[in-house]
Design a protein around this motif. Structure first.
Motif, PDB file in Angstrom:
ATOM      1  N   TYR A  17       0.829  -1.206   0.000  1.00 51.28           N
ATOM      2  CA  TYR A  17       0.000   0.000   0.000  1.00 51.28           C
ATOM      3  C   TYR A  17       0.867   1.261   0.000  1.00 51.28           C
ATOM      4  O   TYR A  17       0.552   2.229  -0.687  1.00 51.28           O
ATOM      5  CB  TYR A  17      -0.941  -0.004   1.211  1.00 51.28           C
ATOM      6  N   SER A  18       1.959   1.240   0.745  1.00 54.98           N
ATOM      7  CA  SER A  18       2.835   2.423   0.750  1.00 54.98           C
ATOM      8  C   SER A  18       3.456   2.625  -0.627  1.00 54.98           C
ATOM      9  O   SER A  18       3.588   3.759  -1.101  1.00 54.98           O
ATOM     10  CB  SER A  18       3.913   2.302   1.830  1.00 54.98           C
ATOM     11  N   ASN A  19       3.811   1.532  -1.312  1.00 55.84           N
ATOM     12  CA  ASN A  19       4.381   1.653  -2.652  1.00 55.84           C
ATOM     13  C   ASN A  19       3.351   2.152  -3.662  1.00 55.84           C
ATOM     14  O   ASN A  19       3.672   2.953  -4.545  1.00 55.84           O
ATOM     15  CB  ASN A  19       4.946   0.312  -3.118  1.00 55.84           C
ATOM     16  N   GLN A  20       2.112   1.669  -3.552  1.00 53.25           N
ATOM     17  CA  GLN A  20       1.074   2.104  -4.488  1.00 53.25           C
ATOM     18  C   GLN A  20       0.819   3.610  -4.372  1.00 53.25           C
ATOM     19  O   GLN A  20       0.706   4.312  -5.387  1.00 53.25           O
ATOM     20  CB  GLN A  20      -0.218   1.335  -4.226  1.00 53.25           C
ATOM     21  N   VAL A  21       0.733   4.082  -3.144  1.00 50.61           N
ATOM     22  CA  VAL A  21       0.485   5.513  -2.945  1.00 50.61           C
ATOM     23  C   VAL A  21       1.710   6.318  -3.369  1.00 50.61           C
ATOM     24  O   VAL A  21       1.583   7.381  -3.986  1.00 50.61           O
ATOM     25  CB  VAL A  21       0.112   5.793  -1.478  1.00 50.61           C
ATOM     26  N   ALA A  93       8.541   6.017   1.455  1.00 53.51           N
ATOM     27  CA  ALA A  93       7.375   5.147   1.596  1.00 53.51           C
ATOM     28  C   ALA A  93       7.712   4.019   2.563  1.00 53.51           C
ATOM     29  O   ALA A  93       8.668   3.267   2.341  1.00 53.51           O
ATOM     30  CB  ALA A  93       6.968   4.579   0.237  1.00 53.51           C
ATOM     31  N   SER A  94       6.930   3.910   3.631  1.00 61.64           N
ATOM     32  CA  SER A  94       7.271   2.954   4.681  1.00 61.64           C
ATOM     33  C   SER A  94       6.037   2.306   5.290  1.00 61.64           C
ATOM     34  O   SER A  94       5.084   3.006   5.656  1.00 61.64           O
ATOM     35  CB  SER A  94       8.053   3.667   5.786  1.00 61.64           C
ATOM     36  N   PRO A  95       6.053   0.985   5.438  1.00 60.19           N
ATOM     37  CA  PRO A  95       5.047   0.354   6.276  1.00 60.19           C
ATOM     38  C   PRO A  95       5.409   0.537   7.740  1.00 60.19           C
ATOM     39  O   PRO A  95       6.563   0.861   8.064  1.00 60.19           O
ATOM     40  CB  PRO A  95       5.139  -1.121   5.869  1.00 60.19           C
ATOM     41  N   MET A  96       4.440   0.336   8.618  1.00 57.56           N
ATOM     42  CA  MET A  96       4.728   0.304  10.052  1.00 57.56           C
ATOM     43  C   MET A  96       5.032  -1.138  10.433  1.00 57.56           C
ATOM     44  O   MET A  96       4.241  -2.035  10.169  1.00 57.56           O
ATOM     45  CB  MET A  96       3.545   0.815  10.874  1.00 57.56           C
ATOM     46  N   TYR A  97       6.184  -1.340  11.051  1.00 57.40           N
ATOM     47  CA  TYR A  97       6.553  -2.652  11.576  1.00 57.40           C
ATOM     48  C   TYR A  97       6.671  -2.559  13.089  1.00 57.40           C
ATOM     49  O   TYR A  97       7.513  -1.806  13.597  1.00 57.40           O
ATOM     50  CB  TYR A  97       7.902  -3.105  10.998  1.00 57.40           C
ATOM     51  N   ASN A  98       5.828  -3.280  13.791  1.00 56.91           N
ATOM     52  CA  ASN A  98       5.906  -3.318  15.254  1.00 56.91           C
ATOM     53  C   ASN A  98       5.976  -1.915  15.849  1.00 56.91           C
ATOM     54  O   ASN A  98       6.812  -1.619  16.704  1.00 56.91           O
ATOM     55  CB  ASN A  98       7.110  -4.162  15.692  1.00 56.91           C
ATOM     56  N   VAL A 138       5.040   8.678   3.098  1.00 56.92           N
ATOM     57  CA  VAL A 138       3.896   7.821   2.803  1.00 56.92           C
ATOM     58  C   VAL A 138       3.968   6.654   3.785  1.00 56.92           C
ATOM     59  O   VAL A 138       4.901   5.846   3.725  1.00 56.92           O
ATOM     60  CB  VAL A 138       3.918   7.316   1.353  1.00 56.92           C
ATOM     61  N   GLU A 139       2.992   6.576   4.674  1.00 54.74           N
ATOM     62  CA  GLU A 139       3.055   5.615   5.770  1.00 54.74           C
ATOM     63  C   GLU A 139       1.847   4.689   5.736  1.00 54.74           C
ATOM     64  O   GLU A 139       0.702   5.154   5.721  1.00 54.74           O
ATOM     65  CB  GLU A 139       3.101   6.361   7.104  1.00 54.74           C
ATOM     66  N   ALA A 140       2.103   3.383   5.720  1.00 56.43           N
ATOM     67  CA  ALA A 140       1.036   2.383   5.724  1.00 56.43           C
ATOM     68  C   ALA A 140       1.018   1.668   7.071  1.00 56.43           C
ATOM     69  O   ALA A 140       2.075   1.323   7.616  1.00 56.43           O
ATOM     70  CB  ALA A 140       1.241   1.389   4.594  1.00 56.43           C
TER      71      ALA A 140
END
Length: 203
Positions: A17-21, A93-98, A138-140
């Motif tokens: 999702y972060s990459n798509q946005v 662009a970054s997902p949230m990990y823990n 961009v944060e997922a």
């Protein structure tokens, strides 16, 4: 000529999702900046090494005083800093990990933070040396952390804003895709909301 640096950290490729946005955002930025160059640093596919003794000891030495190992440890750091310095717009662009950022993104930041190069200390305190950049975060997130009871667990955005601000980057804008772990409908709604924010961004 304008350069856009795109830093991605999700290992999920086009499903991220972060990459798509981020892709939609970069397309908009390119349309607004004809002739702009886009440089992509994919930290999931090509991660930087976590910093070790050679980096920690070598980064505070003049180049002529570094050992071969210390000099080698500076090479990826110098490249990362050069990419940032050459760019006027940066998309992270970054997902949230823990509740935080992926270790690959943290390693990139560790390579970026160099005393005397990207920040310095004086009698007036620390000063960031990376100036004049526009950064989009961009944060997922699987849950909802921008508000509500889990907001106290959001160490992703506060960390990124704090460390980038320390390095001198003050012009930051955040686009969040959150609640994507609550099922397909929630994920689609979150993605569409984030894409709507991208479309509404002022040039």
């Amino acid at each position: 000529m304008s350069q856009i640096l795109v830093v991605t950290a999700s290992p999920r490729g086009s499903a991220s999702y972060s990459n798509q946005v981020a892709d939609a955002l970069v397309a908009k930025l390119k349309a607004e900046r004809p002739g702009a160059t886009v440089v992509v640093r994919n930290l999931a596919d090509t991660p930087l090494d976590h910093v070790g003794e050679a980096f920690v000891t070598g980064r505070v030495l003049p180049p002529a005083d570094r050992s071969a190992a210390q000099a080698a440890a500076m090479v990826p750091s110098d490249a990362a800093i050069a990419e940032v310095n050459a760019s006027d717009v940066i998309v992270i662009a970054s997902p949230m990990y823990n509740f935080g950022v992926p270790s690959t993104l943290k390693a990139w930041i560790d390579h970026l933070a160099r005393p005397g190069v990207t920040f310095s200390y004086s009698a007036n305190g620390p000063e960031g040396l990376i100036k004049g950049k526009k950064v989009y975060l961009v944060e997922a997130r699987g849950g909802v952390y921008s508000e509500g009871p889990y907001q106290v667990l959001n160490f992703q955005e506060p960390y990124l804003k704090a460390v980038l601000g320390f390095l001198g980057i003050k012009d930051l804008e955040t686009i969040t895709v959150e609640g994507i772990g609550y099922g397909p409908e929630a994920a689609e709604k979150a993605l569409n909301g984030a894409l709507g924010k991208v479309a509404a961004l002022a040039a």
